[in-house]
Design an enzyme around this catalytic site. Structure first.
Site, PDB file in Angstrom:
ATOM      1  N   ASP A  48       0.847  -1.201   0.000  1.00 21.75           N
ATOM      2  CA  ASP A  48       0.000   0.000   0.000  1.00 21.75           C
ATOM      3  C   ASP A  48       0.883   1.251   0.000  1.00 21.75           C
ATOM      4  O   ASP A  48       0.391   2.372  -0.090  1.00 21.75           O
ATOM      5  CB  ASP A  48      -1.018  -0.009   1.151  1.00 21.75           C
ATOM      6  CG  ASP A  48      -0.366   0.040   2.528  1.00 21.75           C
ATOM      7  OD1 ASP A  48       0.871  -0.041   2.619  1.00 21.75           O
ATOM      8  OD2 ASP A  48      -1.117   0.153   3.524  1.00 21.75           O
ATOM      9  N   LYS A 117      -0.928  -9.570   3.132  1.00 26.92           N
ATOM     10  CA  LYS A 117      -0.204  -9.079   4.320  1.00 26.92           C
ATOM     11  C   LYS A 117      -1.101  -8.105   5.060  1.00 26.92           C
ATOM     12  O   LYS A 117      -1.841  -7.344   4.420  1.00 26.92           O
ATOM     13  CB  LYS A 117       1.088  -8.369   3.895  1.00 26.92           C
ATOM     14  CG  LYS A 117       1.781  -7.656   5.051  1.00 26.92           C
ATOM     15  CD  LYS A 117       3.139  -7.122   4.669  1.00 26.92           C
ATOM     16  CE  LYS A 117       3.131  -5.702   4.136  1.00 26.92           C
ATOM     17  NZ  LYS A 117       2.528  -4.695   5.039  1.00 26.92           N
ATOM     18  N   GLU A 186       9.652  -4.393  10.263  1.00 24.80           N
ATOM     19  CA  GLU A 186      10.061  -3.132   9.620  1.00 24.80           C
ATOM     20  C   GLU A 186      10.687  -2.178  10.639  1.00 24.80           C
ATOM     21  O   GLU A 186      10.118  -1.948  11.719  1.00 24.80           O
ATOM     22  CB  GLU A 186       8.834  -2.468   8.965  1.00 24.80           C
ATOM     23  CG  GLU A 186       9.172  -1.119   8.326  1.00 24.80           C
ATOM     24  CD  GLU A 186       8.067  -0.538   7.453  1.00 24.80           C
ATOM     25  OE1 GLU A 186       7.039  -1.226   7.229  1.00 24.80           O
ATOM     26  OE2 GLU A 186       8.246   0.608   6.993  1.00 24.80           O
TER      27      GLU A 186
END
Ligand code: KIV
Length: 296
Positions: A48, A117, A186
């Protein structure tokens, strides 16, 4: 070109067992997916992040399911062998298990993705369970999760304190227990990400999470120099495509203004006899016009 074997969840598990690092990038369109496949990439995330890299938004929050499905369809048309993951956008899974399953299913049935995800830990464990229960491969995403940017107070490295490490580990284990098949970390320090990796059975990939994980994700626009609004510390540029594009368009503008482009080599040819016929017609018309003007 030799056709590559399709990468599946089993391939990724085998790579983890054998200690082979997976290569993983984002892509949002047909050409970049095609080039990534040609380069031999193992996995593609239709992220996204396209909200920022392609659509020009400041965050990923305005991205819709329809944006994601259209992009995912283009990517799966461009790349066949890599394992392709559709990223569930903001509010596509948060409201309910039902929304989560229906929207995850769209990535599979409408866009031909291999997996989805979603962001978050224990608080989305029920969603993960519901999606996995529908037979869909699920990747969890922990650490810096851009859909929760406001709660995190901005783009901040995560896992830098004992409390954050414990929270991350608890979330990671909750996702694994809920049936997540893979995990993405992340913006986490190398050592902390490696500790979490070592305590999970499922493949764990990282973006800005160091080298102690099963593979590396990068955003394609960062890798090729097509996103210059900011550059996170972990980004390494392998090309300056943005600069090449700017220079190419500037050269084109110059040549059009100077009358250099298009040159004769860019003209469509016409057989001489056709041209002669057209010219005779045009000249004859001119003669008629002249005689009309003289007679007036
Ligand atoms: O959307 C995306 O590209 C992502 C990565 C930043 C992890 O979720």
């Amino acid at each position: 070109m030799q056709e590559r074997k399709k990468v599946t969840i089993e391939t990724l598990r085998a790579m983890k067992r054998q200690g082979e690092k997976a290569t993983f990038i984002t892509a949002y369109d047909y050409p970049l997916a095609k080039y990534a496949e040609r380069a031999g990439i193992d996995m593609i995330l239709v992220g996204d992040s396209l909200g920022m890299t392609v659509l020009g938004h400041k965050t990923t929050l305005p991205v819709t399911m329809d944006d994601m499905i259209r992009a995912s369809q283009a990517v799966t048309r461009g790349a066949k062998a890599p394992f392709i993951i559709g990223d569930m956008p903001f509010m596509s899974y948060q409201p309910s298990d039902r929304d989560a399953v229906i929207n995850a299913g769209r990535f599979i049935s409408e866009a031909n993705c291999d997996a989805v995800k979603l962001e978050g830990g224990r608080r989305v464990a029920e969603r993960v369970k519901a999606i996995a229960g529908a037979g869909i491969v699920v990747m969890g995403h922990l650490g810096l999760t851009p859909q929760a940017l406001a709660q995190m107070g901005g783009y901040r490295v995560q896992g830098k304190s004992l409390a954050q490490y414990r929270q991350l580990l608890d979330d990671a284990l909750a996702l694994e227990d809920a049936g997540a098949h893979m995990l993405l970390l992340e913006a986490i320090p190398n050592e902390v990400a490696a500790l979490i990796h070592d305590q999970l059975q499922i493949p764990v990939y990282g973006i800005g999470a160091g080298s102690g994980v099963d593979g590396q994700l990068v955003i394609i626009h960062d890798l090729i120099g097509m996103f210059d609004e900011f550059k996170p510390k972990f980004v390494k540029r392998y090309a300056e495509v943005g600069q090449i594009i700017t220079e190419a368009i500037a050269a084109y503008c110059r040549e059009v203004k100077e009358g250099v482009f298009p040159g004769p080599e860019h003209y469509y040819p016409i057989p001489p006899e056709q041209l002669t016929e057209i010219m005779a017609y045009v000249t004859g018309k001119d003669k008629d016009k002249d005689s009309r003007e003289q007679g007036a």
